[in-house]
Design a protein around this motif. Structure first.
Motif, PDB file in Angstrom:
ATOM      1  N   PHE B  86      41.655  45.308  41.502  1.00  0.00           N
ATOM      2  CA  PHE B  86      42.320  44.853  40.279  1.00  0.00           C
ATOM      3  C   PHE B  86      42.655  43.366  40.319  1.00  0.00           C
ATOM      4  O   PHE B  86      43.034  42.833  41.361  1.00  0.00           O
ATOM      5  CB  PHE B  86      43.612  45.652  40.056  1.00  0.00           C
ATOM      6  CG  PHE B  86      43.396  47.042  39.516  1.00  0.00           C
ATOM      7  CD1 PHE B  86      42.794  48.030  40.284  1.00  0.00           C
ATOM      8  CD2 PHE B  86      43.803  47.366  38.220  1.00  0.00           C
ATOM      9  CE1 PHE B  86      42.603  49.307  39.788  1.00  0.00           C
ATOM     10  CE2 PHE B  86      43.616  48.645  37.712  1.00  0.00           C
ATOM     11  CZ  PHE B  86      43.012  49.618  38.497  1.00  0.00           C
ATOM     12  N   PRO B  89      47.014  43.830  40.541  1.00  0.00           N
ATOM     13  CA  PRO B  89      47.340  45.176  41.041  1.00  0.00           C
ATOM     14  C   PRO B  89      48.769  45.559  40.659  1.00  0.00           C
ATOM     15  O   PRO B  89      49.677  44.724  40.717  1.00  0.00           O
ATOM     16  CB  PRO B  89      47.204  45.025  42.561  1.00  0.00           C
ATOM     17  CG  PRO B  89      46.350  43.813  42.768  1.00  0.00           C
ATOM     18  CD  PRO B  89      46.683  42.903  41.619  1.00  0.00           C
ATOM     19  N   TYR B  90      48.963  46.802  40.230  1.00  0.00           N
ATOM     20  CA  TYR B  90      50.283  47.237  39.771  1.00  0.00           C
ATOM     21  C   TYR B  90      51.192  47.578  40.939  1.00  0.00           C
ATOM     22  O   TYR B  90      50.759  48.125  41.942  1.00  0.00           O
ATOM     23  CB  TYR B  90      50.145  48.459  38.860  1.00  0.00           C
ATOM     24  CG  TYR B  90      49.368  48.148  37.606  1.00  0.00           C
ATOM     25  CD1 TYR B  90      49.904  47.289  36.649  1.00  0.00           C
ATOM     26  CD2 TYR B  90      48.098  48.665  37.408  1.00  0.00           C
ATOM     27  CE1 TYR B  90      49.177  46.962  35.512  1.00  0.00           C
ATOM     28  CE2 TYR B  90      47.367  48.359  36.273  1.00  0.00           C
ATOM     29  CZ  TYR B  90      47.913  47.505  35.330  1.00  0.00           C
ATOM     30  OH  TYR B  90      47.204  47.179  34.211  1.00  0.00           O
ATOM     31  N   GLU B  91      52.461  47.290  40.755  1.00  0.00           N
ATOM     32  CA  GLU B  91      53.446  47.688  41.758  1.00  0.00           C
ATOM     33  C   GLU B  91      53.867  49.124  41.476  1.00  0.00           C
ATOM     34  O   GLU B  91      54.115  49.486  40.330  1.00  0.00           O
ATOM     35  CB  GLU B  91      54.681  46.779  41.684  1.00  0.00           C
ATOM     36  CG  GLU B  91      54.338  45.327  41.962  1.00  0.00           C
ATOM     37  CD  GLU B  91      55.555  44.474  42.318  1.00  0.00           C
ATOM     38  OE1 GLU B  91      56.660  45.039  42.477  1.00  0.00           O
ATOM     39  OE2 GLU B  91      55.384  43.256  42.456  1.00  0.00           O
ATOM     40  N   VAL B  92      53.908  49.941  42.515  1.00  0.00           N
ATOM     41  CA  VAL B  92      54.395  51.315  42.350  1.00  0.00           C
ATOM     42  C   VAL B  92      55.571  51.489  43.305  1.00  0.00           C
ATOM     43  O   VAL B  92      55.397  51.855  44.466  1.00  0.00           O
ATOM     44  CB  VAL B  92      53.294  52.359  42.635  1.00  0.00           C
ATOM     45  CG1 VAL B  92      53.733  53.731  42.137  1.00  0.00           C
ATOM     46  CG2 VAL B  92      51.982  51.960  41.965  1.00  0.00           C
ATOM     47  N   LEU B 140      53.977  50.396  47.670  1.00  0.00           N
ATOM     48  CA  LEU B 140      52.652  49.972  47.212  1.00  0.00           C
ATOM     49  C   LEU B 140      52.755  48.745  46.300  1.00  0.00           C
ATOM     50  O   LEU B 140      53.284  48.835  45.189  1.00  0.00           O
ATOM     51  CB  LEU B 140      51.973  51.131  46.479  1.00  0.00           C
ATOM     52  CG  LEU B 140      50.598  50.891  45.860  1.00  0.00           C
ATOM     53  CD1 LEU B 140      49.607  50.353  46.878  1.00  0.00           C
ATOM     54  CD2 LEU B 140      50.085  52.183  45.243  1.00  0.00           C
ATOM     55  N   ASN B 141      52.282  47.609  46.809  1.00  0.00           N
ATOM     56  CA  ASN B 141      52.320  46.316  46.107  1.00  0.00           C
ATOM     57  C   ASN B 141      53.738  45.852  45.764  1.00  0.00           C
ATOM     58  O   ASN B 141      53.909  44.852  45.068  1.00  0.00           O
ATOM     59  CB  ASN B 141      51.491  46.346  44.816  1.00  0.00           C
ATOM     60  CG  ASN B 141      50.010  46.537  45.093  1.00  0.00           C
ATOM     61  OD1 ASN B 141      49.488  46.021  46.077  1.00  0.00           O
ATOM     62  ND2 ASN B 141      49.337  47.299  44.239  1.00  0.00           N
TER      63      ASN B 141
END
Lengths: 466, 243
Positions: B86, B89-92, B140-141
């Protein structure tokens, strides 16, 4: 680091119901004879019976709460207030009846966890049947026993503290509990003693219409520390069930007490619990409170910060599915200078479930330089579910630092897309995001509890996503 | 047979066409570069290929080998061997990176994926990307710097070993050292088993990667195609000359 992300859990593990023969039980309904019979079963001193009878009168006089969740379906005449499955508390695992052991094995409870935990108390129905405390704690003078035995064995401590934090007249259900309580844990930690591993009680309701009215009293003497842990799963019943517990916690000067609960009552249980702590100078009280299951939960763990420097930390989660209402929150009363409180509440609602955060923070005029931090986040998994926030702050002096944040959100579509782009199915992705949302809570739990909680959540999520 | 064949693809958001007849092929084992100015539709194409549900295809076909890729759900595409690094990238929050990566590995590999193999790939990838194992204990991120996010994407790529990896502006926001490190990582993955579709504005990344085929997209269409020489020419003339 754990590698347990694949959860293949069937509902059978949690939804079962073993037939049990009771050694003794009171007839349905509540009256003076029932209260006297309970006291007699406990072989209780008269002063405790008098408190029970006084509480029974208060219960009759008090009105049902008119706020919060709907309690109109509770029929007090249809409830059995006391049932006793075995003759007496057991102090060794080998003496626990086979039938009951099987139930625990199906729940996957104690053997494997025993070495991890300092002591295991298991409440089966209204009585503790298994109690164990490692010898070193006994040598240090730590008391961890069935509350039913405490008035007889430790009358001075019980007389001094019982009912001082939650008086019988506090609310209708506190009065009810004071009248009919049985079981629960009694803990006393002497001055300066640090109990390194958590003390644990594992209990569950296992018969139709049997209310659990356990009473827990924890006293942490000056400079001591203790972590008490209770978790429970419950089978499903057809008739309504009532759980009205009272927990009193006394944290004396410089002590530190953490109380961790995960409750997963069956979906017909009214879970109405009064939990309250008093923290003296520089003491720290932490409530870690997880609420799953039940039909209705009303629970607001409370800390009274009575002396300077006392600290309250309340962390709670709630999960409401179809037909469930989790009305939970926290209360902190700042009565002294330099006291601090932090409240973090996370809730999830799905399938028309409802969560409410109800909080009260009150800072008195004397409580100068108090610090208050409140954060509540709600996650709604569909448009039919509901979440409400009822935060109340009563700040009576200007030298108080207050932070308050609240959010209500849906599952983030972009996060879902991102996880699915790595091969996770929509259900797996959603479960992972939810576990992440709750992580601030689960990371505070011992590992096996964190795993258990994630399993329960996975179970609750079953069938909600295609 | 090419791993990916896009023919006359028209797509966009409802009421807003973005791709206006894209035709593009990624042969097996090749590195294909897709260049173009901002807003030309490159990232839309990347997201659409990964199955972003907001984009609607109005015309054209996308084939994954011989299969109709547009019929596959996005996780099915991932399981078939498609990977998108991505751009953002998305933060989760709260989702442990390690647990996420293991779950992804298990989803993509099914029963064939052994945990020992996973650990082996992971260890090697951390070393190659100069990342500390502590990196995996984070969310994650969550709170990752721009460079860390890009490295985390390449880490996932290395562990999941897709058949086609789309890199969506992986080079943007990287300093020169990180760019070199990531380029070296991608180049070292080159094999007949994996193809790349590399989306970028700049030739820098392409100098390292040496693509086999270069396409230029302007206004939602491929306007020029060629080999590495096209990259050099663009550097001189800019995209304007191709409009």
């Amino acid at each position: 680091m754990s590698a347990t992300t694949k959860l293949n859990i069937t509902t059978n593990r949690y939804r079962f119901h073993d037939p049990v023969n009771f050694v003794f039980q009171t007839p349905k309904g509540l009256n003076e004879q029932v209260v006297r019979a309970i006291a007699k079963q406990h072989d209780e001193p008269d002063w405790m019976l008098e408190q029970r009878l006084a509480a029974l009168r208060l219960f009759a006089a008090k009105k049902m709460p008119r706020w919060g969740a709907d309690l109109s379906q509770i029929n007090f005449d249809e409830i059995t207030y006391y049932a006793r499955p075995t003759e007496q508390a057991q102090d060794s695992w080998s003496k626990v009846p086979k039938k009951i052991k099987q139930t625990f094995e199906r729940l996957g409870v104690p053997q494997a966890e025993r070495k991890f935990l300092a002591g295991v108390g298991a409440q089966y129905e209204s009585e503790i049947i298994y109690h164990r405390l490692k010898e070193k704690w006994t040598k240090l003078g730590v008391v961890f026993c069935d509350m039913s035995d405490a008035p007889r064995r430790y009358p001075e401590l019980v007389k001094k503290y019982f009912g001082t934090v939650v008086p019988a007249g506090d609310n209708k259900f506190a009065a009810l509990n004071t009248a009919v309580w049985s079981g629960g844990s009694f803990i006393y930690v002497p001055k300066g003693v640090q109990v390194a591993l958590p003390l644990q009680a594992y209990f569950r309701i296992n018969a139709p219409s049997i209310g659990q009215f356990e009473r827990t009293l924890i006293i942490a003497d000056e400079g001591s520390s203790v972590h008490y842990l209770e978790g429970c799963t419950a089978p499903v019943y057809s008739r309504d069930s009532l759980h009205a517990a009272v927990v009193e916690l006394i944290a004396l000067r410089g002590s530190r007490v953490r109380y961790t609960t995960i409750q997963n009552w069956s979906q017909n249980v009214y879970n109405l619990v009064t939990k309250r702590a008093v923290a003296y100078r520089d003491a720290v009280v932490e409530w870690v409170d997880g609420n799953l299951g039940s039909k209705v939960t009303m629970k607001y763990p409370c800390v009274i910060l009575k002396e300077p420097g006392a600290v309250a930390d309340i962390l709670s989660i709630a999960f409401a599915g179809r037909g469930q209402h989790q009305d939970a929150g926290a209360k902190v009363i700042h009565q002294a200078p330099r006291t601090a409180s932090k409240i973090i509440s996370k809730s999830i609602a799905k399938d028309g479930g409802r969560t409410s955060y109800r909080g009260l923070v009150s800072v008195s005029a004397k409580a100068k330089h108090a610090r208050v931090k409140v954060r509540c986040d709600a996650l709604l998994l569909d448009g039919r579910s509901r979440s409400d926030t009822y935060p109340t702050m009563k700040i009576r002096n200007s030298q108080t630092a207050v932070e308050h944040e609240a959010s209500v959100s849906k599952i983030n579509e972009q996060q879902l897309f991102y996880l699915q782009s790595r091969g996770l199915s929509p259900a797996e992705a959603e479960r992972m995001i939810i576990a992440g949302f709750l992580e601030i809570f689960t990371k505070e739990l011992p590992l096996e509890y964190a795993v258990e909680l994630n399993r329960l959540i996975a179970l609750e999520m079953d069938g909600s996503v295609g | 047979m090419p791993i990916l064949s896009i023919k006359n693809l028209h797509a966009g958001l409802p009421g807003k066409p973005i791709l206006n007849g894209v035709t593009l092929t990624v042969p097996a084992g090749k590195i294909v570069a897709l260049m173009g100015p901002n807003g030309s539709g490159k990232s839309t194409l990347a997201q659409l290929l990964m199955g972003q549900p907001d984009y609607r295809v109005t015309k054209g076909t996308v084939r994954w080998g011989s299969k109709d890729m547009l019929k596959l759900k996005n996780w099915e595409r991932a399981r078939a061997g498609l990977f998108l690094a991505f751009q953002y990238p998305y933060e989760v929050p709260g989702v442990n990176f390690y647990e996420f990566l293991l779950a992804a590995y298990q989803s993509v590999n099914g029963k064939q994926g052994s945990q020992a193999e996973f650990e082996r790939r992971l260890k090697r990838s951390l070393r190659e990307l100069r990342l500390d194992a502590k990196f995996l204990e984070r969310g994650l991120n969550e709170g990752f710097s721009g460079g860390e996010k890009k490295k985390a994407e390449i880490l996932q790529l290395r562990v999941l070993q897709p058949r086609l990896a789309i890199l969506d502006e992986t080079d943007s926001g990287l300093d020169i050292d990180a760019l070199r490190l990531i380029s070296r990582n991608v180049r070292s993955l080159r094999s007949p088993a994996i193809s790349f579709l590399v989306i970028t504005h700049y030739q820098r990344l392409l100098t390292y990667l040496k693509p086999d085929i270069v396409h230029v997209m302007v206004g939602g269409k491929i306007v020029a195609s060629g080999g590495s020489a096209l990259v050099k020419r663009l550097e001189k003339t800019g995209y304007e000359a191709l409009k």
